[in-house]
Design an enzyme around this catalytic site. Structure first.
Site, PDB file in Angstrom:
ATOM      1  N   LYS A  79       0.849  -1.188   0.000  1.00 54.65           N
ATOM      2  CA  LYS A  79       0.000   0.000   0.000  1.00 54.65           C
ATOM      3  C   LYS A  79       0.890   1.245   0.000  1.00 54.65           C
ATOM      4  O   LYS A  79       1.996   1.229   0.547  1.00 54.65           O
ATOM      5  CB  LYS A  79      -0.903   0.018   1.240  1.00 54.65           C
ATOM      6  N   ASP A  80       0.401   2.320  -0.600  1.00 57.39           N
ATOM      7  CA  ASP A  80       1.152   3.566  -0.614  1.00 57.39           C
ATOM      8  C   ASP A  80       1.511   3.999   0.806  1.00 57.39           C
ATOM      9  O   ASP A  80       0.689   3.914   1.715  1.00 57.39           O
ATOM     10  CB  ASP A  80       0.326   4.688  -1.263  1.00 57.39           C
ATOM     11  N   ARG A  81       2.709   4.455   0.962  1.00 55.46           N
ATOM     12  CA  ARG A  81       3.107   4.954   2.278  1.00 55.46           C
ATOM     13  C   ARG A  81       2.368   6.244   2.611  1.00 55.46           C
ATOM     14  O   ARG A  81       1.860   6.411   3.725  1.00 55.46           O
ATOM     15  CB  ARG A  81       4.621   5.211   2.301  1.00 55.46           C
TER      16      ARG A  81
END
Length: 345
Positions: A79-81
């Site tokens: 998942k995107d940080r």
């Protein structure tokens, strides 16, 4: 040398500007596994919410608490940080005793639930993700509203730019690997292979749009049934397919390159081969590394897309099936400028 990745826009390049990811809450992702944990078994499922935190870093923290190697902790997908994301991790812990994972809780990570399951969570084992995105300081709200109505009909199913690295560096690295450079790190090798395969797929999608064939069924197209993993090959005399495509009962697909014959034939096969002319280095490299021909939808439908304005901001929500990128929706809406001033490093 940077890699050319000027993919075609389905509705024309947007002339609307907006800020994105100014605040952590501007990008909210909720993972949907598509199944419920059984409540028993050798695998501990940890559902948590993380703010501006890296998936792999959290996995390592879970492994440390459990006293296990990092490879024992799995998750369905990265998942995107930079955002507020909710996802599940699994760790293999036989027996009745579950470690105390409470020390994971912090300002950045919050445990939502812990339960057990009879199987580990594998990469890709999710149904999809729900997104809520805030676009700030939109330059043309009326124009954005119009484009939002357009994308309800679908967007190109491009792999996101993050897959390719800065200036397409992962493609450059893949070519070096295919030409004999040793890559011992399995994660990096997998990343380079995925980047090469994704790049070829994006080229086919882009060419389909550029040639005005986004909503056209070609003879020999490999079409998927919506809501199913079944595919069929079209025939030249089948005139009902255009209506089925317009009604979104079927979906066009493109190749995820690997060994074996292309599923498409006739005109569709000719088109796909022409779109990938000059890419023998990447195609042969993928084949040599054992990947097999697969298919992926050329276009995706952002399910349940809704939006509302808050001053000069637009809040957009939608759901995408597994493997699809929110950035593919955003790029058809606005020219975004990411502002990470309020994100700690």
């Amino acid at each position: 040398m940077s890699i050319e990745m000027n993919w075609s826009y389905l509705y024309g390049k947007p002339q609307i500007n907006a800020l994105f990811k100014t605040e952590v809450e501007d990008f909210i992702v909720t993972e949907n596994l598509g199944f419920e944990a059984t409540g028993e078994g050798e695998h501990v499922f940890i559902r948590l919410q993380k703010r501006n935190e890296n998936t792999q870093f959290v996995a390592k923290q879970i492994a440390k608490i459990a006293g296990l190697p990092a490879k024992m902790v799995t998750y369905a997908g990265l998942k995107d940080r930079r955002g507020l994301t909710e996802q599940t991790f699994s760790v293999h812990i036989p027996g009745l005793v579950t470690p105390d994972f409470s020390e994971l809780n912090s300002d950045l990570v919050q445990i939502l639930s812990i339960t057990r399951h009879n199987r580990k969570l594998k990469t890709g084992a999710l149904a999809g993700n729900a997104f809520t995105i805030r676009l700030r300081d939109v330059s043309d709200m009326a124009g954005l509203t119009e484009r939002l109505e357009q994308v309800k009909q679908g967007v190109p199913n491009y792999f996101g730019e993050q897959r390719f690295g800065f200036n397409g560096g992962n493609i450059t690295a893949a070519k070096a690997m295919f030409n004999g450079r040793k890559v011992k790190d399995r994660f990096k090798k997998g990343m380079y292979l995925s980047a090469a395969r994704s790049y070829l797929f994006n080229k086919v999608v882009s060419q389909r749009i550029e040639q005005g064939l986004a909503f056209t069924v070609l003879p020999g197209d490999c079409c998927g049934l919506v809501g199913s993993r079944s595919y069929f090959i079209t025939e030249a005399e089948d005139t009902s397919l255009a209506e089925r495509l317009a009604q979104q009962n079927i979906k066009l697909t493109g190749p995820l390159w690997g060994k074996g014959e292309l599923a498409a034939n006739l005109e569709a096969q000719d088109f796909e081969l022409a779109a990938l002319a000059g890419e023998e280095e990447l195609k042969q490299g993928l084949e040599a590394n054992g990947l097999k021909q697969e298919r992926r939808a050329l276009f995706i439908l952002p399910e349940g897309l809704s939006y509302h304005a808050e001053g000069n901001d637009m809040v957009v929500s939608f759901y995408l099936e597994s493997g699809c990128y929110a950035t593919s929706v955003l790029r058809e809406l606005v020219e975004v400028q990411e502002n990470h001033a309020n994100f700690s490093e």
